[in-house]
Structure formats: C-alpha cells, structure tokens
Scaffold this active site. Structure first.
Site, PDB file in Angstrom:
ATOM      1  N   LEU A 140       6.614  -1.736  -7.309  1.00  0.00           N
ATOM      2  CA  LEU A 140       6.598  -0.091  -7.651  1.00  0.00           C
ATOM      3  C   LEU A 140       5.889   0.284  -6.352  1.00  0.00           C
ATOM      4  O   LEU A 140       5.185  -0.315  -5.610  1.00  0.00           O
ATOM      5  CB  LEU A 140       5.929   0.766  -8.451  1.00  0.00           C
ATOM      6  CG  LEU A 140       6.348   0.498  -9.473  1.00  0.00           C
ATOM      7  CD1 LEU A 140       4.702   0.232 -11.297  1.00  0.00           C
ATOM      8  CD2 LEU A 140       7.752   0.481 -10.720  1.00  0.00           C
ATOM      9  N   ASP A 141       7.024   1.344  -5.529  1.00  0.00           N
ATOM     10  CA  ASP A 141       6.455   2.034  -4.625  1.00  0.00           C
ATOM     11  C   ASP A 141       4.292   2.247  -4.409  1.00  0.00           C
ATOM     12  O   ASP A 141       4.233   2.111  -5.820  1.00  0.00           O
ATOM     13  CB  ASP A 141       6.684   2.911  -4.741  1.00  0.00           C
ATOM     14  CG  ASP A 141       8.173   3.031  -4.540  1.00  0.00           C
ATOM     15  OD1 ASP A 141       9.013   1.804  -3.525  1.00  0.00           O
ATOM     16  OD2 ASP A 141       9.193   4.038  -4.251  1.00  0.00           O
ATOM     17  N   ARG A 142       4.173   2.178  -3.365  1.00  0.00           N
ATOM     18  CA  ARG A 142       2.362   2.290  -3.134  1.00  0.00           C
ATOM     19  C   ARG A 142       2.223   3.477  -4.623  1.00  0.00           C
ATOM     20  O   ARG A 142       1.182   3.347  -5.066  1.00  0.00           O
ATOM     21  CB  ARG A 142       1.880   2.734  -2.037  1.00  0.00           C
ATOM     22  CG  ARG A 142       0.496   3.130  -1.915  1.00  0.00           C
ATOM     23  CD  ARG A 142      -0.017   3.420  -0.596  1.00  0.00           C
ATOM     24  NE  ARG A 142      -1.132   3.457  -0.230  1.00  0.00           N
ATOM     25  CZ  ARG A 142      -1.886   2.330  -0.617  1.00  0.00           C
ATOM     26  NH1 ARG A 142      -2.141   1.372  -0.330  1.00  0.00           N
ATOM     27  NH2 ARG A 142      -3.419   2.882   0.057  1.00  0.00           N
TER      28      ARG A 142
END
Length: 306
Positions: A140-142
């Site tokens: 998942l993105d940050r």
C-alpha cells in the site's frame, strides 16, 4: 478442508479424502504451483515425510496419511526488527495480516530503514520467538491505510504470490472522491506507466502496464460534492486506484499528486477488506480493517459493511 498443525519446525497435514491418490510431487507442482527451484531444494534436503518416513514423491497418498513438511526453519528476517504499534487482523503459523496506519511505508526503500510495516512485522515475530524471513505479498502507498498480507515462511510466500497473480486474493478498497461518477458501477481498463515529468507520479499511458479497477458508487455527499466509492483490483500497479479515478475525472479527496483538493491531510483511500484462500488448509479467510486514524475521512462508515 485440510487439517494442519505445527510440530516445532515441521508442519503436519492429514491427507483429506479428496487428495486420495495424489502424490507429493502433484501437491507441490499442481495444487500449490510452487517454483521448481524451491521444490528441488525441499526434495534434495528430504524435507517431506509421509507417516514419519522420508517421502517417496511418486507414491500415491491415502486419506488419513500424515504428511510433514519442514517449513518453519530459522532464517534472517530480511529487515531490521523494529517496534511500532500495530493491529493484527489475522495470524496463524503461515500468514500475518496487519492493519497499516497512514504515514508508514510497507517495506524499507533504502538500506537501514526501520520504520516500516515490514520492520514492525519482523519485531512482532521476534517477540514470539519466530526468527523467520517475513515477506509482504502486496503493498500500500505510504498514506493509504488498511489490510496488508505477509507470509511467514518461503513456501507460504510462493503460494500466495501465485494466488495474487491469479486474482484468487481479493482486495477491496473504499475511497472518497471529488464529484459524482455518471455510472453507478463500472470497470476502468487503462494501462499505467511512469510520468516522465515527475519522479513518483504515474499516468495512464498506452505503453504502460495493463491495469484493471472495478468501481461501485456507494454513497454521495452533495453538500461536500464528494462520493464514497468501492474499488476492487484485478491488478496491483503503483498508485492504480489514484491514477484511474483521477483519469475518470474524480480524484481522491486529499490526493494533491493527482488533482485532489487538500481537504484532508492525506488521500482518502483505505484497504477495507482482504479475502484470502489459505495456502494449506483450503479455508477462505476474510479480514476487515477498521479505521485507525483520521476518523473524519470516513466518518460514519463501518468497515464491516464491505
């Protein structure tokens, strides 16, 4: 369903009736679709037993036979174990599902980085006396929150990688977007590639990798001109949902990189549900990820509705 149990470094499975006549070779190659190199290593090291005897890989199995696999060997974590407060959504001897908070990378992006979810997962295993390599199956993105799946040993990792590739692992996201889509549901099939003019941004590009996002309108907020969207992924390209919804004319609220307005401190995207066919027991595991932070983003939304 396959009955499984751990005995020290060994995993025991009782051969179920529907495996009658299968061979160990068939299980590894056809049922689990394990990599050839991994199968070879397990075979030459005699890491499979049938009824406590070294396995004959070509001998047909019988219902009730005891299969043992040397899966739980000690290994380097692969990352630096580092404490962070984490929420465990599911765990057994083979899998770990964590609820990632915002502002945390899934895995280290540089040597020595220790503040990622993978570091926290390694610390979690270390505190349980499990010194084994931990592997994230997807990312998942940050600033995206929600459920992430880890494998706790190499064979589980190989099987889960294949399940993800075959779309057997289902990922459901919810997003708040600007505006209201003209269609209540649909599928976005647009390839995604790098943006040559920005180091991290992606864009829809004819020369990009295939990407498929299914979306469904759940709710509209007319006063705020926002809509709650449910998304399911067939592929896992970097920033896929963010790129596709922006391309559709409905960027995520808070997603400044893709045209969203700064009404939140991050993009309004959450991996709300993860559905996993267990690599060994054949059970189907469903994990819902409650909202950990920024409750104003998905105010009044119950993660267990999806």
């Amino acid at each position: 369903m396959v009955k499984i149990q751990r005995f020290g470094e060994w995993c025991e499975m009782i051969v179920p009736p529907h495996w009658e006549g299968y061979t160990v070779d068939f299980i590894f190659r056809t049922i689990w679709e394990a990599p050839k190199k991994q199968i070879h290593t397990i075979r030459v090291n005699k890491q499979v037993l049938i009824n406590n005897e070294p396995a004959n890989w070509a001998k047909p199995l019988h219902s009730g036979d005891k299969l043992r696999f040397h899966f739980f060997q000690e290994a380097e974590f692969g990352v630096i174990p580092s404490y962070s407060e984490i929420e465990v959504l599911f765990e057994d001897d083979h899998l770990l599902v964590l609820n990632k908070p915002a502002g945390m990378d899934t895995h280290p992006n540089s040597p020595g980085q220790s503040n990622t979810l993978a570091n926290a997962a390694a610390f979690h295993l270390q505190m349980q006396g499990e010194n084994r390599s931990i592997k994230h199956i997807h990312r998942l993105d940050r600033d995206t929150t929600g459920a992430i799946l880890f494998a706790k040993h190499p064979m589980a990792g190989s099987i889960l990688d294949k399940k993800l590739e075959e779309r057997a692992i289902k990922r459901t996201y919810i997003a708040l977007v600007h505006g209201t889509p003209t269609k209540a549901k649909g599928t976005i099939r647009e390839p995604i590639g790098r943006d040559r003019h920005h180091p991290t941004r992606r864009r829809v590009s004819p020369k990009g990798q295939p990407a498929v996002t299914h979306f469904e309108l759940i709710k509209t907020y007319k006063r705020e001109n926002l809509s709650l969207i449910k998304c399911r992924l067939d592929t896992g390209r970097t920033h896929q949902i963010r790129v596709h919804l922006s391309h559709m004319g409905h960027p995520l609220a808070g997603d400044l990189l893709y045209g969203g307005k700064p009404i939140f401190s991050r993009q309004a995207l959450h991996a709300v549900k993860l559905e996993i066919p267990h690599p060994f027991s054949e059970e189907f595991i469903v994990c819902h990820a409650p909202f950990l932070d920024h409750p104003e983003i998905f105010k009044g939304i119950d993660a267990y509705e999806f």
